[in-house]
Design an enzyme around this catalytic site. Sequence first.
Site, PDB file in Angstrom:
ATOM      1  CD  GLU A   1     -22.912 -17.757 -33.022  1.00  0.00           C
ATOM      2  OE1 GLU A   1     -23.260 -16.582 -32.865  1.00  0.00           O
ATOM      3  OE2 GLU A   1     -22.911 -18.312 -34.127  1.00  0.00           O
ATOM      4  CB  CYS A   2     -25.872 -23.635 -31.747  1.00  0.00           C
ATOM      5  SG  CYS A   2     -27.289 -24.770 -31.814  1.00  0.00           S
ATOM      6  N   GLY A   3     -23.887 -25.596 -31.486  1.00  0.00           N
ATOM      7  CA  GLY A   3     -23.020 -26.767 -31.435  1.00  0.00           C
ATOM      8  C   GLY A   3     -21.671 -26.465 -30.819  1.00  0.00           C
TER       9      GLY A   3
END
Length: 438
Positions: free
Chosen positions: A329-331
């Site tokens: 997720e994201c990073g």
Amino acid sequence: MSVPGLIIAAPASGTGKTTVMLGLLRALREAGVAVTPFKNGPDYIDPAFHRVASGRASYNLDSWAMDVGLLDALAGETDGSDLVLAEGSMGLFDGVARAGASGTGATAELARRYGWPVVLVVDVSGQAQSAAATALGFARLEPSVPFAGVILNRVASPRHERLVRAGMEAAGIPVLGALPRRADLVLPERHLGLVQAVEHPDLDRTIADYAVFLRDHVDLGALRAAASSTTDQGASGHTALPTPPAQRIAIAQDAAFSFLYPHLLEGWRRAGAEILPFSPLADQAPDATADLVWLPGGYPELHAGTIAAAGTFLAGLRTHAEHRPVHGECGGYMVLGEALVDKSGEAHRMAGLLGLVTSHAQRRMHLGYRQATLLAPVADLSAGARLTGHEFHYSTIVSETDAPLADVADAEGNAVPETGSVRGHVTGSFFHLIAAAA
């Protein structure tokens, strides 16, 4: 029986409500009051601060992303509590234009649903009696929202306080406290908000200082007396927290990977999932027996060199992806890609499990609620599952070569180009999961 509560809210961001919230949590705890904290909206940093201040878990309550079953189940997590304190987000009435799962995400909706009166933190800088007009407007705009009173913040002098109090008294607004201006009581920030609790060099002492400050300038007895609740938490009768996407889940947990909502982790644990934490920054590989590896969001762009050099971590991740699911997720999504370009423009080789290159040098803010329909499974989340969550980052996609993971839209139903990626057993997106429905 329902636990009485209050909501610490404000007319806008930046008025000091987080300082007030943390100081009150610790001051009440030191007075022997068991306080359960909550945070309105999609915020993964404040709940960790709440836990340190109160000694109790803090969950997000989000009426846009959560249906009433999940919302009430989380609001009912108050066993052994004497009091609920919920921290608002942005301004009291701020939410999105179109309602989601059970509302618009506005803090006022929590006050109305659970009968928790609002304590409005008002920055009185540059005004005196006129501050009462702001408070009066917030107290009366929606009569169905219970209102307890105000805490004045950034008071310049005793004379200033007398003038502001006179205005509030004339308007019939109770003043629960008045906080003198203190430039030293500020938590450090970075590009996604406050520096994380795990990174703060002396967080406990800082919160203890907040508690002394709040205890000296707020009437804690009057505050507690103002608390109430008109609805039993858990009133919908639904108590199920989110179910896990796998049985044995290896989750990256350190300063680079920490943005996973507490209610998800707790729900997975209660459903019997085994949580297997590991630290990429310490060059630890995920557990070889895990059914799923989950890389949460965080700040990998601040640790890109360390991650690129973490050979044991990267090798373990690649080995796992040959036969079993990996999700970022994201990073975490950025780390699954080919390369991450940091803010100085230096490219760092990442896991190479997705054809993704992201850059923090080409900064552009992406912020808002997201609704997604999966086009491919994410472990036990099947294709077609509908997810709610949000996106908040400054990174840009330089290249992306894999198939899209999901159809993604914003809170108003407009298509979002950041669809995530899927390649084999590996999936990822900039989307932070809050809730899922089959």
